[in-house]
Enzyme design. Structure first.
Site, PDB file in Angstrom:
ATOM      1  N   ASP A   8      42.412  12.504 -67.656  1.00 34.37           N
ATOM      2  CA  ASP A   8      41.555  13.866 -67.475  1.00 34.37           C
ATOM      3  C   ASP A   8      42.513  14.994 -68.226  1.00 34.37           C
ATOM      4  OD1 ASP A   8      39.896  15.494 -67.047  1.00 34.37           O
ATOM      5  OD2 ASP A   8      39.473  15.187 -65.255  1.00 34.37           O
TER       6      ASP A   8
HETATM    7  C1  BGC Z   1      37.038  17.278 -66.082  1.00 31.77           C
HETATM    8  C2  BGC Z   1      36.563  16.222 -66.507  1.00 31.77           C
HETATM    9  C3  BGC Z   1      36.083  16.576 -68.129  1.00 31.77           C
HETATM   10  C4  BGC Z   1      37.045  17.126 -68.792  1.00 31.77           C
HETATM   11  C5  BGC Z   1      36.752  17.390 -70.312  1.00 31.77           C
HETATM   12  C6  BGC Z   1      38.284  17.972 -67.255  1.00 31.77           C
HETATM   13  O1  BGC Z   1      38.594  19.156 -66.358  1.00 31.77           O
HETATM   14  O2  BGC Z   1      37.758  17.024 -64.856  1.00 31.77           O
HETATM   15  O3  BGC Z   1      35.332  15.903 -65.938  1.00 31.77           O
HETATM   16  O4  BGC Z   1      35.496  15.468 -68.644  1.00 31.77           O
HETATM   17  O5  BGC Z   1      37.617  18.293 -68.438  1.00 31.77           O
HETATM   18  O6  BGC Z   1      36.182  18.470 -70.512  1.00 31.77           O
END
Ligand code: BGC
Length: 803
Positions: free
Chosen positions: A334
């Site tokens: 993530d």
């Molecule tokens: C979120 C993810 C997301 C990623 C990219 C993160 O903060 O937890 O779900 O895909 O950001 O935007």
């Protein structure tokens, strides 16, 4: 550290930029477009030459890429892809390999590529997130094709419930209990996003959650693993089809692996600690279903699980995912989560973080910012040294790079790296896509209350008051997960213009002779009540009032945990003032999570749960309020009576002291019931249904089954309508307690008045068994209860024995 976290969160092009900011960006973007970003890219001929060079280096097939032609080329076999990847790997330097494992975001002004161009050219990155607009994407891709080995990039984005045509938020989609409908939503999303060059979505989020305090419940399918699994698989199929190299298909990502939906106290990013049996029985099934459906990638979650941060959790990323489930795809961290291993106190420094993540099985680091001065690109900054010192092996590195290159082959990036810039003109917000959005929103509506048939409203109403903070709020109606770029690109204002609010939907629905009296009353925060008077006047001057209340979209989604689940501010007071007029009224809710709404439940003449219904939300709400659409959705998550009941779900384990109203020393509260306000699977209809003739093929079943369960459902009312027939099981006398009931089958049926249907469920080993505390699937003999009904509460009951 706090500083750094704040920067991590604010630096990147996070989430959608506000509408106002969007306006301010128009000039800059017009300038960029006018300067001909795409026009300055090389001619088709040059591109073909480059692609040919790439192909000859990699000895790929004859198909050529060009900026104007983009066909799906014949699918390569896994062996062919393996061969091509091996050949490429043999030519790559260590630095280039680590480059493939880095994902970066644009850092130019207003979301423009900025350093992405040089990073792509230098082979410092393998993939990109959050860059939108086909011209910008092609420009960066062009730069990547100029890198030493001409390896294309793949562009990813959170395309969660729509790209330009927005569907209901995922919790609303799940409320349809209609996987084929949801599959179509994602198919449309894929066609729109890929037209813009996005070939990879970070969706579906398949996290089960029983805790409405957690803001991200809006992004998932609710509390149940069986429903969640069906929706997860449908979404993967919708995005990917049979071959996500097809121009209108994209790679999907299952996230957040795993058990991200059970943070202690519902607080975002918080610890998760749970038994193995609960992990396997309740939280892992949707991930597994999505892997089985062919999901291309898996994103690890921010949280720790049983003491290990999931970004560097070999138990999840390697043992379960690769060894037990046979996942062959690509894993990704993530957002800047590898570097966060330091904040956990799990890694001593960036190098340690990189080592821990990579060796646990984390292929791509979503660094967002890369380069020697970025603390977030721990892989590329420390990888070569880790390799040289033997802390990671070349085999581990090659395995991760192999996964990334394979993903790009599967997505067709090597054969069709560029996106036809003209496709976007005709792909977004088409009449068909908007019709699909209406259908999806129609299907997601859940009727919570309808006293004395307050709904549907008369189509002949001469005047309707439409009041409340969400009655005419186009952007809030889309929910928190509008993709980056949605409202910042000048061409996208057409997307905002297409949003049909409830006010607009009702105006469109009624004949022009009817009057629609709109008054906002207050904004979503509802701290200023000065507009209440106008709302009350509108109600007094109209035959009926539709009050649209709920949460501002920013109150749900990521980083939006709440400890209060009621309507914000004075919204309830607004409803009470409308009620006090004594005139007929109904309430529509827009929200991203179960709310505590006991007053509304007891007092509102009718209560319609519309979630955040998307671009055509107002059309669907009007369809439903006036009876052109029967609200056939069912709750995918229990609505608690109060916050104290949370976490709550229907499928809890039995206790030795089950609730007894006459015995204090049973499992209960002194000040609230055990039962939720509305249970999982609940929802009313404008018609009535009767269920009868529950029949089991046998009362004795072997572990493999099959057992056939049939039941008849009849529409006994006056109008056509939808119901969801649900089958629940419970087994007793097992070595591990089994949930008091668990969903093992469902079917949404549409019936005309007087029509009936026999619904058939076939149960087998998969439905009878459970995972033990070693994560092993077992089927044990014992007596079963089976219920068939249209909610997790009640239903027809029968028993059988498994031997
Ligand atoms: C979120 C993810 C997301 C990623 C990219 C993160 O903060 O937890 O779900 O895909 O950001 O935007």
């Amino acid at each position: 550290m706090a500083d750094r976290v704040a920067r991590a969160v604010s630096d990147g092009p996070r989430r959608r930029i506000g509408f106002g900011t969007g306006l301010a960006l128009i000039a800059a973007l017009i300038a960029v477009f006018a300067s001909g970003v795409f026009a300055s890219a090389p001619s088709a001929k040059t591109l073909r030459a480059r692609a040919a060079a790439t192909q000859s280096t990699q000895s790929t097939q004859s198909s050529q890429s060009s900026q104007s032609s983009q066909q799906s080329t014949p699918q390569l076999t896994p062996q062919q892809i393996d061969g091509k990847v091996s050949s490429l790997l043999s030519k790559m330097t260590v630095t280039e390999k680590f480059g493939q494992l880095e994902m970066a975001a644009p850092d130019g002004p207003n979301g423009t590529p900025g350093d992405l161009i040089s990073e792509a050219q230098n082979g410092q990155i393998g993939s990109v997130l959050d860059l939108t607009g086909v011209n910008a994407i092609n420009q960066v891709q062009q730069a990547a094709l100029q890198s030493r080995l001409h390896i294309p990039l793949i562009f990813g984005l959170d395309v969660i419930h729509g790209y330009k045509t927005m569907f209901p938020v995922p919790l609303g989609e799940a409320a349809s209990w209609d996987p084929s409908l949801v599959q179509n939503d994602e198919s449309v999303s894929a066609s729109e996003a890929t037209a813009d060059g996005i070939k990879w979505t970070f969706n579906p989020m398949v996290d089960i959650s029983r805790d409405a305090r957690w803001g991200r419940v809006v992004e998932g399918a609710g509390e149940d693993p069986f429903l969640g699994s069906a929706i997860a698989a449908a979404k993967v199929k919708g995005y990917q089809g049979n071959d996500f190299a097809a121009p209108n298909k994209m790679a999907s990502t299952i996230k957040h692996f795993g058990a991200y939906g059970a943070p202690v106290a519902g607080r975002e990013y918080n610890t998760v600690d749970m038994s193995t049996q609960q992990l396997f029985n309740d939280y892992l099934p949707p991930y597994k279903a999505a892997v089985d459906a062919g999901a291309a990638t898996v994103m690890s979650s921010f949280n720790s699980l049983n003491g290990v941060p999931n970004t560097a959790n070999p138990y999840l990323l390697t043992k379960i995912l690769r060894h037990e489930w046979g996942f062959k795809g690509t894993t990704i961290s993530d957002y800047q989560a590898v570097q966060e291993l330091e904040a956990f106190g799990f890694a001593a420094n960036g190098a340690d973080a990189a080592r821990l993540a990579l060796t646990a099985g984390e292929d791509i680091e979503m660094a967002v910012q890369v380069g020697p001065t970025s603390e977030f690109s721990t892989y590329s900054n420390n990888g070569p040294q880790l390799l040289a010192s033997g802390k990671i092996t070349m085999k581990q590195l090659n395995t991760a790079v192999r996964h990334v290159l394979t993903l790009k082959y599967l997505a067709g990036m090597f054969t069709n790296p560029m996106t036809d810039p003209s496709r976007v003109q005709n792909s977004e917000l088409t009449p068909d896509n908007l019709a699909a959005a209406t259908k999806s929103a129609d299907g997601s509506m859940v009727l919570l209350e309808d006293h004395n048939n307050a709904l549907p409203l008369s189509k002949n109403a001469s005047s309707v008051a439409v009041v409340g903070p969400l009655a005419d709020d186009a952007l809030d109606q889309l929910g928190p997960d509008v993709p980056i770029g949605y409202d910042t690109n000048p061409s996208d204002f057409s997307s905002v213009d297409k949003i049909v609010t409830v006010r607009q939907g009702i105006t469109n629905y009624l004949p022009s002779s009817a009057t629609v009296n709109y008054a906002q009353g207050c904004d979503t925060a509802c701290t200023d009540t000065s507009g209440f008077g106008a709302a009350v006047d509108a109600a007094n001057n109209s035959a009926v009032t539709v009050v649209v209340v709920g949460e501002p979209s920013s109150d749900s989604g990521e980083a939006s945990s709440r400890t209060q689940l009621g309507l914000p501010g004075q919204q309830l007071a607004l409803v009470k003032q409308i009620a006090a007029t004594g005139k007929p009224y109904v309430v529509v809710l827009m929200n991203g999570r179960p709310l505590t709404i006991d007053w509304l439940a007891a007092n509102a003449p009718a209560l319609l749960e519309a979630w955040y219904p998307g671009t055509e939300g107002g059309t669907a709400v009007a369809d439903t309020l006036f009876g052109s659409n029967d609200p056939g959705g069912k709750l995918p998550m229990s609505f608690p009576v109060n916050v104290g009941q949370v976490p709550i779900s229907y499928n809890e384990l039995p206790t030795g002291r089950p609730f007894d109203p006459n015995n204090k020393f049973t499992s209960r509260y002194l000040d609230a019931p055990n039962a939720p306000l509305y249970p999982f699977g609940y929802g009313l209809s404008y018609t009535t249904f009767s269920l009868s003739n529950l029949h089991l093929s046998s009362s004795r079943v072997s572990a493999n089954g099959p057992l056939t369960v049939t039941a008849d459902i009849a529409n006994t009312g006056q109008v056509a309508g939808d119901d969801v027939v649900q089958l629940y099981l419970h087994e007793s006398d097992t070595t591990l307690l089994q949930p008091v009931r668990k969903l093992e089958g469902f079917k949404r049926v549409s019936l005309q008045p007087g029509q009936s249907e026999t619904v058939k469920f076939t149960l087998n080993r998969q439905n009878f068994g459970f995972y033990d505390n070693n994560g092993k699937f077992v089927v044990e003999p014992g007596p079963f209860d089976v219920w068939v009904g249209d909610s997790s509460d009640g239903g027809m009951h029968a028993t059988f024995n498994l031997h």
